[in-house]
Write a protein that holds these residues in place. Structure first.
Motif, PDB file in Angstrom:
ATOM      1  N   ASP A  79       4.148   4.002  12.995  1.00 26.01           N
ATOM      2  CA  ASP A  79       4.910   4.891  12.128  1.00 26.01           C
ATOM      3  C   ASP A  79       5.788   4.096  11.162  1.00 26.01           C
ATOM      4  O   ASP A  79       5.974   4.493  10.013  1.00 26.01           O
ATOM      5  CB  ASP A  79       5.776   5.840  12.963  1.00 26.01           C
ATOM      6  CG  ASP A  79       4.953   6.935  13.614  1.00 26.01           C
ATOM      7  OD1 ASP A  79       3.820   7.190  13.154  1.00 26.01           O
ATOM      8  OD2 ASP A  79       5.430   7.529  14.593  1.00 26.01           O
ATOM      9  N   ASN A  80       6.325   2.972  11.610  1.00 25.04           N
ATOM     10  CA  ASN A  80       7.129   2.122  10.731  1.00 25.04           C
ATOM     11  C   ASN A  80       6.271   1.341   9.748  1.00 25.04           C
ATOM     12  O   ASN A  80       6.693   1.054   8.629  1.00 25.04           O
ATOM     13  CB  ASN A  80       7.961   1.136  11.564  1.00 25.04           C
ATOM     14  CG  ASN A  80       9.146   1.800  12.220  1.00 25.04           C
ATOM     15  OD1 ASN A  80       9.507   2.931  11.887  1.00 25.04           O
ATOM     16  ND2 ASN A  80       9.753   1.116  13.173  1.00 25.04           N
ATOM     17  N   GLU A  81       5.056   0.992  10.163  1.00 25.00           N
ATOM     18  CA  GLU A  81       4.196   0.140   9.342  1.00 25.00           C
ATOM     19  C   GLU A  81       3.516   0.891   8.204  1.00 25.00           C
ATOM     20  O   GLU A  81       3.208   0.312   7.167  1.00 25.00           O
ATOM     21  CB  GLU A  81       3.135  -0.521  10.227  1.00 25.00           C
ATOM     22  CG  GLU A  81       3.684  -1.584  11.162  1.00 25.00           C
ATOM     23  CD  GLU A  81       4.264  -2.758  10.413  1.00 25.00           C
ATOM     24  OE1 GLU A  81       3.533  -3.385   9.636  1.00 25.00           O
ATOM     25  OE2 GLU A  81       5.466  -3.032  10.584  1.00 25.00           O
ATOM     26  N   PHE A  82       3.269   2.178   8.391  1.00 27.76           N
ATOM     27  CA  PHE A  82       2.553   2.965   7.380  1.00 27.76           C
ATOM     28  C   PHE A  82       3.553   3.762   6.546  1.00 27.76           C
ATOM     29  O   PHE A  82       4.242   4.642   7.070  1.00 27.76           O
ATOM     30  CB  PHE A  82       1.544   3.905   8.044  1.00 27.76           C
ATOM     31  CG  PHE A  82       0.266   3.234   8.444  1.00 27.76           C
ATOM     32  CD1 PHE A  82      -0.929   3.554   7.809  1.00 27.76           C
ATOM     33  CD2 PHE A  82       0.244   2.276   9.450  1.00 27.76           C
ATOM     34  CE1 PHE A  82      -2.116   2.935   8.174  1.00 27.76           C
ATOM     35  CE2 PHE A  82      -0.926   1.642   9.810  1.00 27.76           C
ATOM     36  CZ  PHE A  82      -2.116   1.968   9.171  1.00 27.76           C
ATOM     37  N   LYS A  83       3.592   3.477   5.239  1.00 24.94           N
ATOM     38  CA  LYS A  83       4.503   4.198   4.350  1.00 24.94           C
ATOM     39  C   LYS A  83       4.049   5.642   4.151  1.00 24.94           C
ATOM     40  O   LYS A  83       4.872   6.543   3.999  1.00 24.94           O
ATOM     41  CB  LYS A  83       4.588   3.480   3.004  1.00 24.94           C
ATOM     42  CG  LYS A  83       5.244   2.107   3.078  1.00 24.94           C
ATOM     43  CD  LYS A  83       5.300   1.455   1.712  1.00 24.94           C
ATOM     44  CE  LYS A  83       5.927   0.077   1.801  1.00 24.94           C
ATOM     45  NZ  LYS A  83       5.964  -0.596   0.472  1.00 24.94           N
ATOM     46  N   PHE A  84       2.731   5.851   4.106  1.00 22.94           N
ATOM     47  CA  PHE A  84       2.204   7.207   3.985  1.00 22.94           C
ATOM     48  C   PHE A  84       2.125   7.790   5.393  1.00 22.94           C
ATOM     49  O   PHE A  84       1.325   7.354   6.220  1.00 22.94           O
ATOM     50  CB  PHE A  84       0.825   7.199   3.316  1.00 22.94           C
ATOM     51  CG  PHE A  84       0.351   8.559   2.886  1.00 22.94           C
ATOM     52  CD1 PHE A  84       1.024   9.257   1.898  1.00 22.94           C
ATOM     53  CD2 PHE A  84      -0.769   9.143   3.466  1.00 22.94           C
ATOM     54  CE1 PHE A  84       0.598  10.524   1.495  1.00 22.94           C
ATOM     55  CE2 PHE A  84      -1.201  10.396   3.069  1.00 22.94           C
ATOM     56  CZ  PHE A  84      -0.517  11.093   2.082  1.00 22.94           C
ATOM     57  N   LYS A  85       2.950   8.773   5.654  1.00 23.62           N
ATOM     58  CA  LYS A  85       3.142   9.279   7.011  1.00 23.62           C
ATOM     59  C   LYS A  85       2.136  10.377   7.359  1.00 23.62           C
ATOM     60  O   LYS A  85       1.422  10.903   6.512  1.00 23.62           O
ATOM     61  CB  LYS A  85       4.571   9.818   7.164  1.00 23.62           C
ATOM     62  CG  LYS A  85       5.656   8.830   6.774  1.00 23.62           C
ATOM     63  CD  LYS A  85       5.624   7.573   7.624  1.00 23.62           C
ATOM     64  CE  LYS A  85       6.785   6.641   7.267  1.00 23.62           C
ATOM     65  NZ  LYS A  85       6.736   5.376   8.053  1.00 23.62           N
ATOM     66  N   LYS A  94      -3.731  -1.171   4.556  1.00 23.25           N
ATOM     67  CA  LYS A  94      -3.722  -0.180   5.633  1.00 23.25           C
ATOM     68  C   LYS A  94      -4.452   1.061   5.156  1.00 23.25           C
ATOM     69  O   LYS A  94      -4.394   1.409   3.981  1.00 23.25           O
ATOM     70  CB  LYS A  94      -2.286   0.198   6.027  1.00 23.25           C
ATOM     71  CG  LYS A  94      -1.386  -0.978   6.350  1.00 23.25           C
ATOM     72  CD  LYS A  94       0.061  -0.636   6.102  1.00 23.25           C
ATOM     73  CE  LYS A  94       0.907  -1.904   6.064  1.00 23.25           C
ATOM     74  NZ  LYS A  94       2.277  -1.626   5.598  1.00 23.25           N
ATOM     75  N   ASP A 102      -0.454   3.221   2.452  1.00 22.82           N
ATOM     76  CA  ASP A 102       0.878   3.150   1.859  1.00 22.82           C
ATOM     77  C   ASP A 102       1.097   4.215   0.789  1.00 22.82           C
ATOM     78  O   ASP A 102       2.132   4.862   0.750  1.00 22.82           O
ATOM     79  CB  ASP A 102       1.119   1.762   1.255  1.00 22.82           C
ATOM     80  CG  ASP A 102       1.378   0.709   2.314  1.00 22.82           C
ATOM     81  OD1 ASP A 102       1.900   1.074   3.394  1.00 22.82           O
ATOM     82  OD2 ASP A 102       1.060  -0.458   2.089  1.00 22.82           O
ATOM     83  N   SER A 103       0.088   4.415  -0.077  1.00 30.10           N
ATOM     84  CA  SER A 103       0.254   5.355  -1.184  1.00 30.10           C
ATOM     85  C   SER A 103      -0.331   6.738  -0.905  1.00 30.10           C
ATOM     86  O   SER A 103       0.050   7.715  -1.542  1.00 30.10           O
ATOM     87  CB  SER A 103      -0.405   4.787  -2.445  1.00 30.10           C
ATOM     88  OG  SER A 103      -1.828   4.741  -2.302  1.00 30.10           O
TER      89      SER A 103
END
Length: 330
Positions: free
Chosen positions: A151-157, A212, A237-238
């Protein structure tokens, strides 16, 4: 489900394309302090409450043991609901134990492995939709030594993924998502995964810098006004759409042995870059145009040698301008 459980710890290390995820070696993003000691598995409780499935006496395994025999090993299985958790544990003191825990009022599960003394080895927290939330590894002293917080590593949740799925008319509540509309076993089951891009073969499929990805596999929805079953890759991420493939059914494998899922490439962000997008998919493998031409030429040469046919290039063209080696002279 329980028959599949023994494979669960290894299955969840697989990425979207069957690649191994090697990121467990990264001490990143964990909200659990490194070195924290975790309690052991209560073996006394297991021995007193679990079902005794099999016994080993002098090397022979049996489902029962005579009263005057002392077994060298006992295999246990425990299945119970306790403190708001559905718990399933199995194993023995020689090979260790595995545990599956479903929290009844949550949307995640835990898969835990222990050694034969009950010492914690690994702990995997996973969403009921399929994607990893956290991985942990412990040393022989039960201290946390490695951890990944996805959850911390992926900006797109996950919330963003659900919103995207809704644009495809995909029902995202877990009951609807798991209510697979196709009882036919040949239709793949939907699952959501996420992974780090490390393998070279994977990086070639995505834009430079992609690290990712979210994998929305075999979701039934509407893409580009067409209803179907789709596998979609999003940037981790995006959230940008990178690849869309539509499930077209099952095909027979090479020489008629086995079957594989057949997908048609609908969209690729790299499709407008020469020689980067998939030109054809054959027996589950994607080929660029140049790779397909090379493969087709090799297939023709093998065929020609078997049938004493000249392998000289002919002048007949296919509709795309490529000289097909299979269009033989009359």
């Amino acid at each position: 489900m329980k028959k599949l459980f023994l494979m669960s710890l290894s299955i969840f290390y697989l990425g979207c394309n069957g690649q191994n995820n090697n990121n467990l070696n990264k001490n990143v993003g964990s909200n659990i302090k490194m070195g924290k000691t975790i309690e052991k598995l209560d073996l006394d409780y297991i021995k007193n409450h679990a079902q005794k499935i099999s016994y080993r006496v002098q090397g022979a395994v049996s489902s029962e043991v005579l009263s005057d025999e002392k077994p060298n090993m006992i295999y246990y299985k425990l299945d119970e609901v306790k403190n708001g958790k559905k718990i399933y544990i199995e194993g023995d003191e020689e090979n260790g134990f595995t545990s599956e825990i479903k929290y009844l009022n949550s949307d995640y599960l835990e898969y835990i492995s222990y050694d034969g003394k009950g010492n914690l080895l690994t702990k995997i927290k996973q969403s009921v939709y399929g994607f990893l939330i956290e991985e942990q590894e412990y040393n022989e002293r039960r201290k946390l030594i490695k951890s990944i917080d996805y959850d911390n590593e992926f900006k797109f949740k996950w919330e963003g993924v659900k919103e995207y799925l809704k644009t495809l008319n995909v029902k995202t509540d877990i009951n609807s998502f798991n209510n697979h509309p196709y009882p036919n076993k040949d239709i793949p089951i939907p699952i959501i995964k996420r992974e780090f891009i490390k393998d070279t073969n994977q990086t070639q499929q995505y834009p430079v810098g992609t690290k990712k990805i979210w994998c929305l596999e075999n979701v039934e929805g509407i893409y580009d006004n067409k209803k179907g079953i789709y596998s979609i890759i999003l940037d981790g991420d995006s959230g940008e759409v990178l690849i869309v493939k539509e499930f077209k059914g099952k095909k027979s494998g090479s020489e008629g042995f086995g079957t594989y899922a057949d997908y048609e490439l609908i969209y690729s962000k790299l499709a407008n870059k020469k020689q980067s997008s998939t030109y054809k998919t054959y027996e589950g493998k994607d080929y660029t145009r140049s790779e397909w031409e090379e493969f087709e030429q090799k297939q023709f040469e093998d065929y020609a040698r078997k049938h004493n046919i000249s392998i000289a290039k002919n002048d007949k063209k296919d509709t795309n301008g490529f000289t097909s080696r299979f269009l033989l002279d009359d």
